[in-house]
Design an enzyme around this catalytic site. Structure first.
Site, short mmCIF file in Angstrom:
data_model
loop_
_atom_site.label_atom_id
_atom_site.label_comp_id
_atom_site.label_asym_id
_atom_site.label_seq_id
_atom_site.Cartn_x
_atom_site.Cartn_y
_atom_site.Cartn_z
N ASP A 37 22.82 25.17 4.74
CA ASP A 37 23.94 25.26 5.68
C ASP A 37 25.23 25.79 5.02
O ASP A 37 25.50 26.98 5.10
CB ASP A 37 24.18 23.88 6.34
CG ASP A 37 24.80 23.99 7.73
OD1 ASP A 37 25.01 25.10 8.21
OD2 ASP A 37 25.07 22.92 8.33
N ASP A 38 26.00 24.91 4.40
CA ASP A 38 27.26 25.29 3.73
C ASP A 38 27.29 24.60 2.37
O ASP A 38 28.06 23.64 2.16
CB ASP A 38 28.46 24.84 4.58
CG ASP A 38 28.42 25.44 5.96
OD1 ASP A 38 28.82 26.62 6.10
OD2 ASP A 38 27.99 24.76 6.90
N HIS B 100 23.01 27.16 17.11
CA HIS B 100 23.13 25.79 16.63
C HIS B 100 23.07 24.90 17.87
O HIS B 100 23.82 25.13 18.84
CB HIS B 100 24.49 25.56 15.95
CG HIS B 100 24.58 26.12 14.55
ND1 HIS B 100 24.30 27.41 14.25
CD2 HIS B 100 24.94 25.52 13.39
CE1 HIS B 100 24.48 27.60 12.94
NE2 HIS B 100 24.87 26.47 12.39
N GLU C 288 23.00 19.43 16.78
CA GLU C 288 23.52 18.92 15.50
C GLU C 288 24.37 17.69 15.84
O GLU C 288 24.06 16.58 15.39
CB GLU C 288 24.36 20.00 14.81
CG GLU C 288 24.97 19.55 13.48
CD GLU C 288 25.89 20.62 12.86
OE1 GLU C 288 26.34 21.53 13.57
OE2 GLU C 288 26.17 20.51 11.63
N HIS D 114 18.95 28.99 7.16
CA HIS D 114 20.19 28.47 7.77
C HIS D 114 21.24 28.34 6.67
O HIS D 114 21.29 27.35 5.96
CB HIS D 114 19.91 27.12 8.44
CG HIS D 114 21.08 26.58 9.22
ND1 HIS D 114 20.92 25.72 10.29
CD2 HIS D 114 22.43 26.74 9.08
CE1 HIS D 114 22.10 25.39 10.77
NE2 HIS D 114 23.05 25.98 10.05
N HIS E 81 25.40 29.66 5.97
CA HIS E 81 26.62 30.39 6.35
C HIS E 81 27.23 30.92 5.06
O HIS E 81 27.60 30.13 4.18
CB HIS E 81 27.61 29.45 7.05
CG HIS E 81 27.02 28.80 8.26
ND1 HIS E 81 27.21 29.30 9.53
CD2 HIS E 81 26.23 27.70 8.40
CE1 HIS E 81 26.57 28.53 10.40
NE2 HIS E 81 25.98 27.55 9.75
N1 HPA Z 1 27.64 23.71 12.36
C1 HPA Z 1 28.34 24.48 13.19
N2 HPA Z 1 29.06 25.51 12.78
C2 HPA Z 1 29.07 25.81 11.49
C3 HPA Z 1 28.38 25.05 10.59
C4 HPA Z 1 27.61 23.94 11.04
O1 HPA Z 1 26.94 23.21 10.30
N3 HPA Z 1 28.60 25.60 9.37
C5 HPA Z 1 29.40 26.66 9.56
N4 HPA Z 1 29.70 26.79 10.85
ZN ZN Z 2 25.04 25.84 10.34
#
Ligand code: HPA
Ligand code: ZN
Length: 343
Positions: free
Chosen positions: A279-280, A198, A201, A18, A20
């Site tokens: 994630d990011d 997703h 979350e 996971h 991006h």
């Molecule tokens: N959630 C949803 N969209 C996203 C995320 C995330 O954590 N990171 C990049 N796009």
């Molecule tokens: Zn994500």
């Protein structure tokens, strides 16, 4: 003999499921690309960018994430972005990654699909050759846009569909349930591609149910809020559904108040097939290793939990069975070589 926790986790072969790629844009590279491309950023300097990374929810973050992506214009930009990530993954002991990219973030700005693809694919080749890191691409639809726009993107992606491991769904979750994209994911599945979304979350457990029942997902990204629904937890555990959980993201986006409140330990104890991911990472303050180590300390993951998480990252991957088996055997050999307690 005991071994230091971070050394043990670094040496443990791991996959990241996971991630991006646009979320790996470090402020330093953001400024470098802005200069290279003559783009004006709404920040005075690198420190001002870092100060802005104080989010109270997902949307707060997404606003900055889409603004930052404006510096990505050429094949070389996408190549450099991805190579910087692969080097960090390699330094953290990651050996495989399945990474999201958001084509609509780029095509809407006039960057051709081919520019994004050529840059990412050349970096993937270079990472395999020079670092021994393997990588698969997952195209993601932005859920705040319409299903019609997702169909347009799928049509534009046609020449590259055989280069994708799957197709995902990301961006603003609340108000954009998986069911909004039922038809386009039916088409994705008809093309033989894996489906991800997703879900859970920020969105409720029902969004996780929709991802299962309407999109027929192969993996759930995040899935935290499934923990509010014991019947759903049991269902996910029984079906062996992989959840790609991102603890430092959850902390930065206020999905949890404190990392000590993170559900990772409870997820594993409930038999969920959870994984740890970043994630990011440029926005959330830690790459793969930091996510493992900080979570392990915060919720007291055991040595066995860590080995299980690394195993889950390969068994939940979209690699062919022979490659999964090879990685799992390497994990077992590593764990046998370092049998001591962690400190
Ligand atoms: N959630 C949803 N969209 C996203 C995320 C995330 O954590 N990171 C990049 N796009
Ligand atoms: Zn994500």
């Amino acid at each position: 003999m005991s071994i230091i926790l971070s050394d043990f986790v670094r040496g443990l072969p791991k996959a990241e499921l996971h991630l991006h790629i646009e979320g790996t844009l470090e402020p330093e590279l953001m400024f470098e690309l802005a200069t290279r491309n003559g783009v004006t950023l709404p920040f005075a300097d690198i420190e001002a960018v870092r100060r802005a990374y104080d989010f109270s929810n997902l949307q707060d973050f997404l606003d900055l994430y889409y603004a930052g992506a404006a510096v990505l214009l050429t094949e070389r930009d996408f190549h450099d972005l991805a190579m910087a990530y692969f080097r960090r993954l390699h330094a953290d002991g990651g050996v495989h990654a399945e990474i999201f990219f958001d084509p609509q973030t780029h095509t809407e700005r006039g960057v051709p699909f081919a520019v994004v693809m050529n840059g990412l694919l050349s970096a993937i080749d270079e990472a395999q050759r020079t670092l021994g890191v393997s990588c698969g691409l997952i195209m993601s639809f932005l859920r705040h846009l319409s299903e019609e726009q997702a169909f347009d993107t799928l049509r534009e992606a046609e020449p590259w569909l055989d280069r994708f491991m799957g197709v995902g769904l990301d961006s603003s979750e609340m108000g954009h349930p998986p069911s909004k994209f039922a038809r386009v994911f039916e088409e994705v599945r008809r093309r033989g591609l894996k489906v991800l979304a997703h879900a859970g979350e920020e969105g409720p457990p029902d969004y996780v149910r929709e991802a299962l029942d309407i999109l027929h997902v192969d993996r759930i990204d995040h899935g935290n809020r499934a923990m509010e629904d014991p019947a759903l937890v049991k269902r996910l555990a029984d079906m062996g559904m992989t959840l790609t959980v991102c603890p430092l993201s959850n902390l930065k986006l206020c999905v949890v108040r404190d990392l000590r409140d993170h559900p990772m330990k409870r997820m594993l104890d409930a038999g969920l097939h959870a994984t740890i991911n970043s994630d990011d990472p440029a926005y959330f303050g830690g790459y793969l290793l930091a996510n493992y180590v900080d979570t392990a300390k915060a919720v007291e993951l055991t040595r066995d939990d860590l080995v299980q998480l690394a195993r889950n990252s390969f068994s939940g991957s979209f690699l062919p069975q022979n490659e999964k088996s090879r990685h799992l055997a390497e994990i077992d050999a590593y764990a046998a070589r370092y049998p001591g307690a962690l400190r």
